[in-house]
Write a protein that holds these residues in place. Structure first.
Motif, PDB file in Angstrom:
ATOM      1  N   LYS A  57       0.842  -1.212   0.000  1.00 38.64           N
ATOM      2  CA  LYS A  57       0.000   0.000   0.000  1.00 38.64           C
ATOM      3  C   LYS A  57       0.869   1.250   0.000  1.00 38.64           C
ATOM      4  O   LYS A  57       0.549   2.240  -0.669  1.00 38.64           O
ATOM      5  CB  LYS A  57      -0.937  -0.011   1.208  1.00 38.64           C
ATOM      6  CG  LYS A  57      -2.062  -1.047   1.075  1.00 38.64           C
ATOM      7  CD  LYS A  57      -3.079  -0.953   2.213  1.00 38.64           C
ATOM      8  CE  LYS A  57      -4.231  -1.923   1.946  1.00 38.64           C
ATOM      9  NZ  LYS A  57      -5.228  -1.927   3.029  1.00 38.64           N
ATOM     10  N   ASN A  98       0.613   3.929  -3.029  1.00 43.71           N
ATOM     11  CA  ASN A  98       0.298   5.343  -2.817  1.00 43.71           C
ATOM     12  C   ASN A  98       1.415   6.248  -3.312  1.00 43.71           C
ATOM     13  O   ASN A  98       1.154   7.307  -3.894  1.00 43.71           O
ATOM     14  CB  ASN A  98       0.021   5.598  -1.332  1.00 43.71           C
ATOM     15  CG  ASN A  98      -1.357   5.075  -0.923  1.00 43.71           C
ATOM     16  OD1 ASN A  98      -2.335   5.254  -1.661  1.00 43.71           O
ATOM     17  ND2 ASN A  98      -1.445   4.427   0.234  1.00 43.71           N
ATOM     18  N   TYR A 155      -5.443   6.321  -9.858  1.00 49.90           N
ATOM     19  CA  TYR A 155      -5.574   6.185  -8.404  1.00 49.90           C
ATOM     20  C   TYR A 155      -5.156   4.777  -7.986  1.00 49.90           C
ATOM     21  O   TYR A 155      -5.083   3.857  -8.799  1.00 49.90           O
ATOM     22  CB  TYR A 155      -6.999   6.497  -7.937  1.00 49.90           C
ATOM     23  CG  TYR A 155      -8.056   5.515  -8.400  1.00 49.90           C
ATOM     24  CD1 TYR A 155      -8.606   5.583  -9.676  1.00 49.90           C
ATOM     25  CD2 TYR A 155      -8.502   4.499  -7.545  1.00 49.90           C
ATOM     26  CE1 TYR A 155      -9.562   4.691 -10.098  1.00 49.90           C
ATOM     27  CE2 TYR A 155      -9.466   3.593  -7.965  1.00 49.90           C
ATOM     28  CZ  TYR A 155      -9.992   3.701  -9.243  1.00 49.90           C
ATOM     29  OH  TYR A 155     -10.931   2.799  -9.666  1.00 49.90           O
ATOM     30  N   ASP A 188      -7.246   0.763  -2.958  1.00 54.65           N
ATOM     31  CA  ASP A 188      -6.743   0.058  -1.771  1.00 54.65           C
ATOM     32  C   ASP A 188      -7.780  -0.836  -1.105  1.00 54.65           C
ATOM     33  O   ASP A 188      -7.575  -1.278   0.021  1.00 54.65           O
ATOM     34  CB  ASP A 188      -6.148   1.051  -0.768  1.00 54.65           C
ATOM     35  CG  ASP A 188      -7.205   1.980  -0.203  1.00 54.65           C
ATOM     36  OD1 ASP A 188      -8.372   1.909  -0.655  1.00 54.65           O
ATOM     37  OD2 ASP A 188      -6.857   2.775   0.689  1.00 54.65           O
TER      38      ASP A 188
END
Lengths: 410, 410
Positions: free
Chosen positions: A133, A137, A274, A277
């Protein structure tokens, strides 16, 4: 350290003696960067000099922005590509500072405006969802600054990460290129320099998908670029360990900067990129083998795993002793996906009664997906869908190029 | 059944329409034996005739003993080599009678005096220790009648069985050749005929080890003979699915009966052959992957598994989150062996701190052994040794050719 000549039978080897973990062995670093271990009782050793580490004169380049070049962010996560040898123990340890990039591969600054960014400093066997993650990001932050991405990653799990990112990075407008090194960068035989060069070069194209770029052969001639969902580490140590499975690579990047594409450029995305998640973390990847007991599956169901990828035998089979437990799991809402431990080829559960039985129970045949890819795909799919019909449909539908349909059944 | 012509776009296919599991598809058996499935809504179908099964005229050979030929026992265990298609369901089911051998491959009766013996009738995903013991005992009975052995076996787990037998059949005086088929024997494209021919031919040599003999390419030209401890099924459906890993094959057997050896004949055994049935059954083969939780290892230790083969990443690593549980297991007497999921190459746990840590805990690095081979070897070794030092020594010592030593560490 000493420079020595080692005689074993008729052969003579010359190099630097480096510390060995086991005193029964002498470990020799050859001039080509490879190490050889010898049993001390089988060799004759002559010391021929002292070894001095050469201090290379590095010409400091000014990181000057050049408008005509693309911007590329190099995201560091650790791994061999960012490692050095600890000569006191002989072991390799992670030691990456983004600035070292310029010392290591100055030529990439001719290819693009380089923005190094260290996100993690781990050996990749410790990669996990939380770290994925963070990487995901960071990629989006950089992409949204219009920078292509090169991720420097340990090779152990690079293909798991590439697959995970392929499913979770949405609307990519620029390439995301994972690369690594099978030999640490302070070894003369290191593959990191060409791998980084080719990866940065590929990052300046419009191929807006997640790929792995690594040596194509043992030589420093070209890298192959592999789809992030169709690649596997197939050798423990060779430079060309990464191979496309069930398909051909995307492209070849020569060390002179030429790129040869084997497929068309993907469509562009107009929407903003994007990182998705929504991930189901309770997924297990289970290799099936003769004598496997059903208790292990019962345990995984009791532990509330939501998805289990079976790495079955052959065309997608398990011992029939597991059927009752699989049925129990499916009754309790666990998703079972079938892949094959053969690695190459595709699951086909229509051929034998046993495969058909597993499909009747509700096991989802996952076509030509690699087990590792099926595993990361399930994380993504079960993060979004709860109904078994929808899960089945998504698992069997192409999301990121992970499935190649084939009309030939057998 | 009907003979049909199928048009899809510009392509035309001709063959027999066979029953499909899913009515949305038409399944066509081509004249070359392959099946193709079409979505019915994408094709145009013309019926061009009725299909009649050709009844081949079989010349009944008299099984007459010929003194100048070797004796070869063909042990049937089931699997595709002994299977037929059920045309009502389209599925393949096991259907082997030893007599059918003569109809199927009459030419093997020119190579040897053939003694068929059916020991099992299973699909090989259901192979297990109890069945391995039945096969092992049958092999010894036949060997002690001075008969070489061909074992007809399903391909799913053939390499597990070959490895198991390599460790447990002792003092072999004659070859034990496993073979199988990727396509059932009533398909024109079946590979069973050449595989059986080459296997029987190889069984008449003096190569007194356990081997697998299967197609060397997609063509009916030659088979490769692979060491039983150095071979893996690397494709779900191709004829040449079995490949030697980390070594070259033992020999090439051409369909004309010529044999080309790539190595010397093994030494002869003077002692009587026997099946060593001292087996530790509680062994688990665990594939390691990112995010694997330590609870699974705790469970295996609680379940009194005596040995765990870790199929680690890269050179032989696991996430560090498993270290405490591995330590607990080793403290409680569980043996942990390390292999690599890369398949090719060898474990080297000296290169990274993480590998060294695992070795400090007591994990045994298993060199270039395949995970499947390490698994069956552990059954054998833990059936004999209880002391950790002895286990470690045996696991790292060549017993059946499973280890190829290499002085190059990296």
């Amino acid at each position: 350290m000493k420079r020595v000549k080692v005689r074993k039978g008729d052969n003579v080897y010359e190099g630097i003696e480096i510390p060995s973990v086991d005193e029964k062995y002498l470990v020799l670093k050859l001039d080509n960067g490879y190490n050889i271990a010898f049993r001390r009782n089988e060799i004759k050793v002559d010391i021929i000099g002292e070894f001095e580490k050469k201090s290379k004169k590095i010409e400091k380049k000014e990181a000057r922005y050049r408008k005509e070049l693309r911007d590329v962010s190099i995201i560091g996560t650790g791994g061999t590509i960012a490692s050095k040898i600890d000569y006191t123990t002989g072991a390799v340890y992670p030691a990456f500072s983004p600035e070292e990039l310029e010392k290591m591969v100055p030529e990439i600054f001719e290819l693009a405006n380089i923005y190094p960014r260290e996100v993690l400093q781990i050996l990749s066997e410790n990669m996990n969802i939380e770290k994925w993650k963070r990487v995901g990001n960071a990629v989006i932050e950089e992409i949204n600054k219009d920078r292509s991405i090169v991720i420097a990653h340990g090779t152990d799990t690079m293909h798991y990460t590439a697959s995970f990112l392929s499913f979770t990075l949405k609307n990519l407008s620029l390439p995301v290129v994972l690369t690594g090194s099978q030999r640490s960068s302070d070894r003369p035989s290191s593959d990191s320099r060409m791998n980084l060069f080719c990866s940065v070069k590929f990052a300046t194209t419009d191929y807006n998908k997640v790929v792995i770029c690594m040596h194509g052969t043992m030589e420093d001639t070209f890298c192959y670029v592999h789809k992030g969902v169709k690649v596997r580490k197939n050798h423990t140590s060779r430079r060309d360990a990464f191979q496309s499975v069930n398909t051909k690579p995307v492209a070849k990047v020569y060390y002179n900067g030429e790129i040869e594409f084997f497929e068309d450029m993907p469509a562009k995305h107009e929407k903003r990129a994007y990182f998705d998640d929504k991930i189901e973390e309770k997924i297990f990847l289970l290799k099936v083998f003769p004598n496997i007991a059903h208790e292990i599956l019962d345990f995984l169901i009791d532990q509330k795993y939501r998805g289990i990828v079976l790495e079955g035998t052959g065309l997608g089979h398990t011992p029939s002793i597991l059927y009752n437990t699989i049925k129990r799991g499916i009754d309790e809402g666990v998703t079972f996906c079938m892949t094959s431990q053969c690695i190459n080829g595709r699951v086909n559960m229509n051929v034998y009664q046993t495969g058909r039985k597993l499909m009747e129970l509700g096991v989802i045949p996952c076509k030509d997906m690699l087990p590792e890819v099926c595993y990361t795909k399930m994380m993504h799919v079960l993060g979004h869908a709860r109904e078994s019909d929808e899960i089945r449909k998504l698992m069997r539908t192409n999301i990121a190029g992970e499935i190649i349909e084939d009309t030939v059944i057998l």
